[in-house]
Design a protein around this motif. Structure first.
Motif, short mmCIF file in Angstrom:
data_model
loop_
_atom_site.label_atom_id
_atom_site.label_comp_id
_atom_site.label_asym_id
_atom_site.label_seq_id
_atom_site.Cartn_x
_atom_site.Cartn_y
_atom_site.Cartn_z
N ALA A 290 3.84 0.11 -8.95
CA ALA A 290 2.64 -0.69 -9.16
C ALA A 290 2.30 -1.50 -7.91
CB ALA A 290 2.83 -1.63 -10.35
N SER A 291 1.02 -1.88 -7.85
CA SER A 291 0.50 -2.69 -6.75
C SER A 291 -0.90 -3.16 -7.12
CB SER A 291 0.46 -1.87 -5.46
OG SER A 291 -0.04 -2.65 -4.40
N THR A 292 -1.47 -3.99 -6.28
CA THR A 292 -2.87 -4.34 -6.48
C THR A 292 -3.74 -3.27 -5.82
OG1 THR A 292 -2.82 -5.75 -4.53
CG2 THR A 292 -2.45 -6.82 -6.65
N ARG A 293 -4.83 -2.95 -6.46
CA ARG A 293 -5.74 -1.94 -5.91
C ARG A 293 -6.35 -2.38 -4.59
NH1 ARG A 293 -6.61 -1.69 -11.27
NH2 ARG A 293 -8.42 -3.06 -11.21
N ALA B 97 -3.53 -12.72 -16.78
CA ALA B 97 -3.92 -11.34 -16.52
C ALA B 97 -4.24 -11.17 -15.03
CB ALA B 97 -5.13 -10.97 -17.36
N ASN B 98 -4.07 -9.95 -14.54
CA ASN B 98 -4.47 -9.62 -13.17
C ASN B 98 -5.22 -8.30 -13.23
OD1 ASN B 98 -4.77 -8.91 -10.51
ND2 ASN B 98 -2.67 -9.36 -9.92
N PRO B 99 -6.55 -8.35 -13.28
CA PRO B 99 -7.32 -7.11 -13.42
C PRO B 99 -7.22 -6.18 -12.22
CG PRO B 99 -8.78 -9.00 -13.09
CD PRO B 99 -7.39 -9.54 -13.24
N ASP B 100 -6.71 -6.67 -11.08
CA ASP B 100 -6.55 -5.83 -9.89
C ASP B 100 -5.21 -5.09 -9.88
OD1 ASP B 100 -7.59 -4.85 -7.41
OD2 ASP B 100 -6.32 -6.26 -6.32
N TRP B 101 -4.31 -5.44 -10.81
CA TRP B 101 -2.98 -4.82 -10.86
C TRP B 101 -3.09 -3.39 -11.36
CZ3 TRP B 101 1.22 -6.09 -8.51
CH2 TRP B 101 2.44 -5.53 -8.88
N GLN B 102 -2.44 -2.47 -10.66
CA GLN B 102 -2.54 -1.05 -11.01
C GLN B 102 -1.17 -0.42 -11.09
OE1 GLN B 102 -5.43 0.90 -11.77
NE2 GLN B 102 -3.73 2.14 -12.50
N LEU B 103 -0.91 0.27 -12.18
CA LEU B 103 0.28 1.08 -12.32
C LEU B 103 -0.09 2.49 -11.87
CD1 LEU B 103 3.23 0.95 -13.32
CD2 LEU B 103 2.40 1.63 -15.57
N TYR B 104 0.71 3.05 -10.97
CA TYR B 104 0.48 4.38 -10.41
C TYR B 104 1.60 5.31 -10.84
CZ TYR B 104 -2.61 2.04 -6.99
OH TYR B 104 -3.59 1.31 -6.39
N THR B 105 1.34 6.59 -10.79
CA THR B 105 2.40 7.58 -10.97
C THR B 105 2.30 8.62 -9.86
OG1 THR B 105 3.52 9.05 -12.52
CG2 THR B 105 1.13 9.08 -12.58
N LEU B 106 3.43 8.95 -9.30
CA LEU B 106 3.52 10.02 -8.31
C LEU B 106 4.08 11.24 -9.01
CD1 LEU B 106 4.65 9.79 -4.66
CD2 LEU B 106 5.54 11.60 -6.12
N ARG B 107 3.34 12.34 -8.94
CA ARG B 107 3.82 13.60 -9.51
C ARG B 107 4.27 14.48 -8.35
NH1 ARG B 107 -0.59 15.66 -13.39
NH2 ARG B 107 -1.45 13.65 -13.92
N PRO B 108 5.59 14.67 -8.22
CA PRO B 108 6.11 15.37 -7.05
C PRO B 108 5.79 16.86 -6.99
CG PRO B 108 7.83 14.12 -8.17
CD PRO B 108 6.64 14.15 -9.07
N THR B 109 5.60 17.29 -5.75
CA THR B 109 5.59 18.72 -5.45
C THR B 109 6.88 19.08 -4.73
OG1 THR B 109 4.42 18.24 -3.39
CG2 THR B 109 3.08 18.89 -5.30
#
Length: 186
Positions: A96-99, A154-166
């Protein structure tokens, strides 16, 4: 000054002599299973912050940057975007990180990244390369709320990401410098 630094650097030991053994012939077919085994070993060995990794991203024009982050979750078989199983998947590696941060802006422009876990005392690295996707606003809000010190704000700029490996590569150091690499690729 440079020659002196070079000699000092060359005099430093690379790896301890009592490193774990790794035989790629005995590795499981699933890189997630091997990662979890190595992660458990790192925990048992007392490696500080074994869930920390370096995330490398780049701009659209290829300027590269990296920084340290924390693995939030590793979902071995589920597609966190749609809740369905992924055929031929190497899992969903979440962070996660801020966008609006540099990494958030770089991922928006170029959604490819590489993670690198490094456990120095074990002489082990795991490199995970793939495409990055945004997870839902609900998942991001939950992740933010679970952070220490979030205090319900709340932090509306907070984003959970997912990396899908190749690609997932395991690297085991050897005191004789015959390091072992074991690579999974889709």
């Amino acid at each position: 000054m440079t020659d002196s630094l070079r000699r000092r650097l060359r005099a430093l030991p690379d790896f301890p002599a009592d490193l774990p053994r790794f035989d790629p012939a005995t590795a499981p077919a699933d890189p997630v299973a091997l990662f979890l085994d190595w992660f458990d070993h790192a925990l048992a060995a007392g490696v500080p912050q074994p869930h920390a990794f370096s995330l490398a991203t780049s701009t659209e024009t290829g300027l590269v940057s990296s920084r340290m982050l924390i693995l939030k979750n590793l979902d071995p078989a589920a597609d966190s975007l749609a809740g369905t199983a992924l055929a031929g998947s190497f899992g969903s590696w979440q962070f996660a990180s801020t966008r609006g941060s540099r990494k958030g802006r770089e991922l928006a422009a170029n959604p490819h990244a590489a993670m690198n876990f490094y456990w120095a005392t074990l002489g082990r690295q795991v490199r995970v390369v793939g495409e990055v996707f945004l997870l839902s606003a609900e998942a991001s809000a939950l992740d933010w709320a679970e952070r220490p010190g979030a205090d319900g704000r709340a932090n509306p700029d907070w984003q959970l990401y997912t990396l899908r490996p190749t690609e997932v590569e395991f690297w085991q150091a050897s005191p004789d410098r015959h390091h072992i690499r074991h690579r999974y690729a889709l």
